[in-house]
Design a protein around this motif. Structure first.
Motif, PDB file in Angstrom:
ATOM      1  N   THR A  26       1.801  10.462   3.896  1.00 10.91           N
ATOM      2  CA  THR A  26       1.973   9.325   2.979  1.00 10.91           C
ATOM      3  C   THR A  26       3.443   8.950   2.851  1.00 10.91           C
ATOM      4  O   THR A  26       3.800   7.761   2.893  1.00 10.91           O
ATOM      5  CB  THR A  26       1.406   9.676   1.596  1.00 10.91           C
ATOM      6  N   SER A  27       4.305   9.948   2.696  1.00  5.50           N
ATOM      7  CA  SER A  27       5.738   9.685   2.547  1.00  5.50           C
ATOM      8  C   SER A  27       6.315   9.026   3.797  1.00  5.50           C
ATOM      9  O   SER A  27       7.123   8.086   3.707  1.00  5.50           O
ATOM     10  CB  SER A  27       6.486  10.989   2.253  1.00  5.50           C
ATOM     11  N   ALA A  32       5.020   5.475   3.931  1.00  5.29           N
ATOM     12  CA  ALA A  32       5.650   4.676   2.873  1.00  5.29           C
ATOM     13  C   ALA A  32       7.087   4.322   3.251  1.00  5.29           C
ATOM     14  O   ALA A  32       7.561   3.203   2.970  1.00  5.29           O
ATOM     15  CB  ALA A  32       5.616   5.433   1.549  1.00  5.29           C
ATOM     16  N   TRP A  59       6.907   1.570   5.760  1.00  5.64           N
ATOM     17  CA  TRP A  59       6.564   0.329   5.053  1.00  5.64           C
ATOM     18  C   TRP A  59       7.791  -0.236   4.331  1.00  5.64           C
ATOM     19  O   TRP A  59       8.062  -1.439   4.400  1.00  5.64           O
ATOM     20  CB  TRP A  59       5.448   0.613   4.050  1.00  5.64           C
ATOM     21  N   GLY A  99       0.353  -1.659   2.695  1.00  7.26           N
ATOM     22  CA  GLY A  99       0.767  -0.845   1.548  1.00  7.26           C
ATOM     23  C   GLY A  99      -0.419  -0.288   0.777  1.00  7.26           C
ATOM     24  O   GLY A  99      -0.434   0.885   0.393  1.00  7.26           O
ATOM     25  N   LEU A 128      -1.641   3.795   0.165  1.00 10.00           N
ATOM     26  CA  LEU A 128      -1.966   4.383  -1.135  1.00 10.00           C
ATOM     27  C   LEU A 128      -3.412   4.850  -1.190  1.00 10.00           C
ATOM     28  O   LEU A 128      -3.721   5.926  -1.721  1.00 10.00           O
ATOM     29  CB  LEU A 128      -1.704   3.357  -2.242  1.00 10.00           C
TER      30      LEU A 128
END
Length: 231
Positions: A95-96, A99, A102, A130, A134
């Motif tokens: 996820t990091s 992100a 992004w 995005g 999430l």
């Protein structure tokens, strides 16, 4: 035995192997994307980034599928289980990483990185991308919390809700990965469109089937626990 309970149980029994089959097919496809990215020519920095993203995603999906296999069979996964712990550690890193990509992309766009691209198309891309990041994080986290306690209605409901949203976003991402945005996307070849299209389709179908399996499981459990007349 009630007919409703029997029907739901049979539906789960038939859907579960199909869902697991599509999940494992998706695992193979995502690992295949890594090979496709690195073997189609001299890989540049962006290719290595994309390959690393796909490799980490494939690992997370592999562990997710193993944990889901136990959950869909009605088995709890102890918190100390190695696969569950690996999933719990790895998915926040995925996820990091996504992100960060992004955020860098958004920064590039805000500083005029793609002046010829359609602003509406870019807005849709960044919004769906995005939201998908999430949603994927929430799906992984919800499974990690539900796996040790599969009888929890609240945790199961949370995973179901996120899977439902994730399926819609997976469809959106599949379209965005296949259809290039003029002035922003690199030259997209037909083989690349096929690879990402198949991967996106498998993601959508596997997510929907996993959702149906959990829905059928919950319905069968509710019917079993509900008091009724004997016979």
């Amino acid at each position: 035995m009630k007919a409703g309970k029997t029907g739901r149980g049979l539906r789960v029994q038939h859907l579960r192997p199909l869902a697991l089959g599509f999940l494992w097919a998706e695992v193979v496809a995502v690992f295949g994307m890594v090979a496709f990215i690195l073997l189609r020519g001299q890989p540049g920095p962006q290719d290595w980034i994309n390959a690393f993203d796909s490799f980490l995603a494939a690992l997370v999906l592999t562990w997710w599928t193993v944990v889901f296999t136990r959950l869909s069979a009605g088995q709890a996964t102890p918190p100390e289980n190695g696969t569950l712990r690996a999933l719990a550690v790895a998915f926040p890193w995925l996820t990091s990483f996504r992100a960060a990509l992004w955020g860098l992309t958004l920064l590039g766009l805000l500083t005029g990185g793609a002046p010829e691209a359609n602003p509406l198309a870019l807005t849709v891309l960044m919004t769906v991308w995005g939201a998908a990041i999430l949603s994927s994080n929430a799906v992984n986290g919800s499974l990690v919390r539900l796996a040790p306690d599969p009888a929890s209605p609240a945790k199961r409901r949370r995973l179901l809700d996120w899977l439902n949203l994730s399926a819609a976003l997976a469809l959106g991402m599949a379209v965005l990965n296949v259809v290039p945005i003029a002035g922003f996307s690199a030259n997209t070849t037909l083989p690349a469109q096929l690879v990402y299209g198949v991967g996106g389709l498998l993601d959508v179908v596997a997510t929907v089937l996993a959702l149906w399996v959990l829905l059928g499981q919950g319905g069968a459990r509710d019917t079993q626990d509900r008091p009724g007349k004997a016979g």
